[in-house]
Scaffold this motif. Structure first.
Motif, mmCIF file in Angstrom:
data_model
loop_
_atom_site.group_PDB
_atom_site.id
_atom_site.type_symbol
_atom_site.label_atom_id
_atom_site.label_comp_id
_atom_site.label_asym_id
_atom_site.label_seq_id
_atom_site.Cartn_x
_atom_site.Cartn_y
_atom_site.Cartn_z
ATOM 1 N N UNK A 558 58.128 -14.275 -54.252
ATOM 2 C CA UNK A 558 58.876 -13.211 -53.577
ATOM 3 C C UNK A 558 58.935 -12.009 -54.510
ATOM 4 N N UNK A 559 58.348 -10.894 -54.073
ATOM 5 C CA UNK A 559 58.310 -9.682 -54.884
ATOM 6 C C UNK A 559 59.454 -8.735 -54.553
ATOM 7 N N UNK A 560 59.964 -8.810 -53.321
ATOM 8 C CA UNK A 560 61.052 -7.942 -52.889
ATOM 9 C C UNK A 560 61.365 -8.196 -51.430
ATOM 10 N N UNK A 561 62.501 -7.648 -50.938
ATOM 11 C CA UNK A 561 62.869 -7.835 -49.531
ATOM 12 C C UNK A 561 63.808 -6.732 -49.070
ATOM 13 N N UNK A 562 63.860 -6.569 -47.757
ATOM 14 C CA UNK A 562 64.733 -5.591 -47.110
ATOM 15 C C UNK A 562 65.427 -6.317 -45.959
ATOM 16 N N UNK A 563 66.693 -6.680 -46.153
ATOM 17 C CA UNK A 563 67.419 -7.461 -45.148
ATOM 18 C C UNK A 563 67.574 -6.699 -43.844
ATOM 19 N N UNK A 564 67.886 -5.414 -43.952
ATOM 20 C CA UNK A 564 68.139 -4.631 -42.744
ATOM 21 C C UNK A 564 66.882 -4.516 -41.887
ATOM 22 N N UNK A 565 65.739 -4.347 -42.546
ATOM 23 C CA UNK A 565 64.483 -4.231 -41.817
ATOM 24 C C UNK A 565 63.869 -5.586 -41.516
ATOM 25 N N UNK A 566 64.394 -6.649 -42.135
ATOM 26 C CA UNK A 566 63.839 -7.982 -41.913
ATOM 27 C C UNK A 566 62.446 -8.112 -42.505
ATOM 28 N N UNK A 567 62.268 -7.619 -43.739
ATOM 29 C CA UNK A 567 60.954 -7.668 -44.370
ATOM 30 C C UNK A 567 61.053 -8.313 -45.744
ATOM 31 N N UNK A 568 60.007 -9.025 -46.101
ATOM 32 C CA UNK A 568 59.918 -9.610 -47.440
ATOM 33 C C UNK A 568 58.482 -9.458 -47.917
ATOM 34 N N UNK A 569 58.335 -8.990 -49.176
ATOM 35 C CA UNK A 569 57.019 -8.800 -49.775
ATOM 36 C C UNK A 569 56.680 -10.009 -50.629
ATOM 37 N N UNK A 570 55.454 -10.496 -50.457
ATOM 38 C CA UNK A 570 55.022 -11.699 -51.158
ATOM 39 C C UNK A 570 53.771 -11.413 -51.979
ATOM 40 N N UNK A 571 53.561 -12.220 -53.007
ATOM 41 C CA UNK A 571 52.361 -12.105 -53.819
ATOM 42 C C UNK A 571 51.736 -13.459 -54.031
ATOM 43 N N UNK A 572 50.409 -13.509 -53.910
ATOM 44 C CA UNK A 572 49.685 -14.759 -54.168
ATOM 45 C C UNK A 572 49.246 -14.845 -55.626
ATOM 46 N N UNK A 573 48.817 -13.705 -56.176
ATOM 47 C CA UNK A 573 48.285 -13.738 -57.536
ATOM 48 C C UNK A 573 49.366 -14.014 -58.581
ATOM 49 N N UNK A 574 50.621 -13.723 -58.209
ATOM 50 C CA UNK A 574 51.699 -13.867 -59.187
ATOM 51 C C UNK A 574 51.995 -15.326 -59.552
#
Length: 789
Positions: A558-574
């Protein structure tokens, strides 16, 4: 005059008393209903009917009367509310309260005062009217009475419970402190267990006729004078004759069901004997008290029986109702029986059939006509006759559309956002499913099927499936209804921070691939995006499907998220080691490598050091001396080349390579061997408008500007350049040298001047040593001769 009738519940006394009153024109008083009305009044007021003081107080406030032969409470007609299970449960106990009995007895006497009345109850013949002109006690077995009460359909209890209640009521009635149920010594006792109502009525009338001497006080209603017993008997006989005269054979009359046996239904048509109808003529078994229309076939057959026909009456009633429905635009009922050309044949009953066009058979297009067969439904009558013949055409579609519109309006009026509704999946679209809510549709959008990812609506709900949904949007103006399945559970984003944090390594399933990345579902309703740039530290990924497939389980960070927008950024290489972290240790500056060229650009070439890590070989680093305009002139993709690491910047992910660095810098070697002013011999490598390029030892090229070709300004430099050709050997002197910039300049003019200076110096030295007579003029003459000038 008073005719008083007593008896237990279900013995038939109420029906007989009412029949006598109606046929004789007397006032009918049911004392039991008075107690029931007072019980109802207590229940409505929240008063315990078994509490003597409270019940009496409520009874004293209640206003009870008869209007048009029906009992009223406070002016309200409550006749049809008195035989409920709730009233049955308390009426016996309330009627046992002595002060209330006194109150009811007074009400009965008040109503009967100055009238001809038929009264019935439990103590009419013993307490209320002990001197009544006619007194009867009707009785029946408990089983018969329970069966009659059950057949009336006013109780929700089963037969055994009704029987139990009657027995309990009998016990209370017979053991009351006052007004208990007993047979008066002068009352006529009659067991009605096996008698029809008409038989009981006939027997009571017979008893009255035989007691004509007592009936001298009977008031017929024609005037106020008293008549003799003979005239009273005549009146009763006239009642029978009147009913006979009013009936005509072939006439349509209404009768009352008075008894139902396994084979016959007995109907009271207002004649001295009842009519009989085979039970088979009824589609549903009637109940005692039901009204049935019949045709009078014969007033009396040879056995003295009234002959009636329900079937003929049904036909008459049917056509009467059908014509009325056609005129009033009212609905009729029928059954769709058969598929015919262009539509259906509909059975409207009584042997009458109608045509239903297929276009008017449903509110939607009918794909399979047979699906409507055997359906009992409603229709509008569009046509009765055509060209003077019966030609009935009906319309179901119009009725359906009206019903649908009523249901839709009721839905909008009574349904709120958040309400739960039930519907059936009707059809699918790419964006969801339409739900039939009863002839009108609501939309279940694909995004409202689940908090999670739904690719195809058909995979989530099935056509025809009945489901419960929540209403999330209503727009009566646009006639739009939005429904949801997912709103039965909490939004998983509400609890996201309880389970997930930045830098957490989690697992999920790939749900969708796009050009810019992959969507990965961590749980139902929680879906994140792994951008294509976060797939690999070193590998160039052009499309996500190069390394991922839909349905793959992957590990990501999990790289980051926005609860209000319902979004979460993910990374595979990490979740893997970054090869650039220790690249400087693997490829330190000065490392010699032989690797393959993987790509050429205008500026240089990329050389693959390992999978995903390339080094850049600039064109300037191919040769110390050669000016490479395009690396393609020196290298090819796939060619293995020896290189040296000349720079490594892990933070910028940059590794610089060189080929020329594999050997010593000839410029430095040249600079160490030659200095400005040194003479040097070289070969003309190219000629330009501004001078000559000369290659000298070490492969170094320098420029002789055309101004450095001539010794004086009077000489033409361009003419001087014409003397030279590529490949000519010349001598010159170094006038400028910048090894760091790989720049050097030569001069022929300078060289000639240097040679002259050196010869002059030699001449002067030789004069001093030899004191020669050799003059400067001689020296110059000799010089010109050596140069051919």
């Amino acid at each position: 005059m008073v005719i008083a009738i007593d008896g237990p519940a279900g013995s038939g006394k109420s029906t007989i008393a009412r029949m006598l009153a109606e046929r004789l024109g007397y006032t009918y008083i049911n004392s039991g209903n008075l107690y029931r009305a007072l019980t109802l009044a207590c229940l409505r007021a929240g008063v315990d009917p078994t509490d003597p003081e409270a019940a009496l107080a409520q009874a004293q406030k209640s206003v009870i009367d008869y209007r048009s032969g029906r009992l009223t409470l406070g002016g309200e007609d409550v006749e049809d509310l008195l035989h409920s299970d709730e009233v049955d449960a308390f009426v016996a106990q309330l009627s046992a309260i002595v002060p209330i009995r006194h109150l009811v007895n007074d009400i009965v006497r008040r109503i009967a005062e100055g009238k001809n009345a038929v009264v019935e109850g439990r103590d009419m013949t013993t307490v209320v009217f002990p001197n009544a002109e006619y007194k009867f006690f009707l009785d029946a077995s408990v089983d018969s009475r329970a069966s009659r009460r059950h057949g009336q359909g006013v109780s929700g209890l089963d037969l055994s419970k009704i029987k139990e209640g009657i027995e309990k009521r009998d016990a209370i009635d017979r053991n009351k402190q006052e007004g208990s149920l007993i047979v008066a010594p002068d009352a006529v006792y009659l067991d009605t267990s096996d008698l029809t109502i008409e038989r009981v009525y006939a027997k009571l009338v017979e008893k009255i006729q035989t007691q004509g001497s007592i009936m001298g006080q009977m008031e017929v209603g024609m005037d106020a004078s008293k008549k003799s017993a003979d005239s009273i008997q005549t009146q009763l006989q006239e009642e029978y004759l009147k009913s006979l005269e009013q009936l005509e054979e072939g006439q349509l009359v209404d009768g009352i069901v008075i008894q139902v046996t396994p084979d016959q239904v007995f109907i009271d048509v207002g004649y001295k004997s009842e009519g009989k109808i085979p039970l088979a003529e009824f589609t549903e078994i009637p109940k005692i008290g039901d009204t049935v229309s019949v045709v009078l076939i014969a007033k009396e057959n040879k056995h003295g029986e009234v002959i009636v026909s329900k079937q003929k009456a049904d036909v008459k009633v049917f056509w009467k109702n059908l014509r009325q429905a056609f005129q009033d635009h009212a609905v009729v009922e029928g059954t769709i029986d058969k598929v015919v050309k262009g539509g259906y044949e509909v059975n409207l009953g009584s042997g009458v059939r109608a045509f239903l066009p297929i276009s008017q058979s449903d509110s939607q297009k009918v794909d399979k006509p047979e699906k409507l067969l055997e359906m009992k439904t409603s229709f509008y009558v569009e046509r009765l006759y055509s060209d003077g013949k019966v030609n009935i055409v009906v319309n179901r579609r119009k009725w359906l559309e009206e019903e649908i519109e009523k249901r839709r309006e009721a839905f909008y009026a009574n349904t709120q956002i958040g309400d739960e509704v039930v519907g059936a999946v009707k059809s699918f679209t790419s964006f969801g499913a339409f739900i039939d809510l009863g002839g009108f549709d609501g939309l279940l959008h694909i995004n409202d099927m689940s908090w999670g990812h739904v690719t195809r609506p058909k995979d989530f709900v099935k056509k025809g499936q009945e489901i419960k949904l929540k209403v999330i949007r209503i727009d009566p103006v646009e006639k739009r209804i939005n429904l949801s399945l997912k709103h039965f559970t909490d939004d998983p984003w509400v609890h996201f921070e309880d389970k997930y944090h930045v830098n957490d390594v989690v697992k999920g399933h790939v749900t969708k691939l796009t050009d810019f990345g992959a969507f990965i579902e961590l749980e139902e309703g929680i879906e994140g995006l792994a951008h294509i740039s976060e797939f690999s530290w070193v590998k160039k990924i052009h499309k996500p499907d190069e390394i991922l497939n839909i349905g793959d389980e992957v590990e990501c960070m999990i790289l980051g998220y926005d609860l209000q927008a319902g979004r979460v950024s993910l990374g595979l290489k990490q979740v893997t080691a970054n090869p650039w972290t220790d690249v400087a240790g693997r490829y330190p500056v000065g490392t010699r490598l032989t690797r393959k060229v993987v790509k050429l650009t205008n500026a240089g070439a990329f050389v693959e050091l390992e999978e995903g890590i390339d080094g850049f070989l600039h064109a300037d680093d191919l040769s110390w001396t050669k000016k490479v305009k395009h690396p393609g002139s020196e290298l090819q993709v796939g060619q293995e080349v020896e290189v040296m690491v000349i720079a490594c910047e892990a933070e910028n992910r940059s590794i610089r390579l060189g080929v020329k660095q594999l050997s010593d810098d000839p410029w430095q070697t040249f600079a160490e061997a030659y200095k400005p002013g040194s003479s040097i011999e070289g070969e003309i490598s190219s000629i330009t408008d501004f001078g000559l390029f000369v290659r000298v030892p070490g492969g170094i090229e320098g420029l002789i500007h055309k101004s450095n070709l001539v010794e004086s300004r009077d000489e033409d430099a361009d003419e001087a350049m014409k003397k030279y050709n590529v490949g000519d050997k010349i001598k010159a002197v170094i006038i400028e040298m910048q090894p760091d910039k790989q720049k050097i300049a030569f001069s022929i003019k300078g060289y000639n001047q240097k040679v002259q200076r050196e010869e002059m110096s030699r001449y002067i030295a030789s004069e001093e040593a030899e004191e020669s007579t050799y003059t400067l003029g001689d020296f110059l003459k000799d010089k010109r001769g050596n140069t051919g000038s």
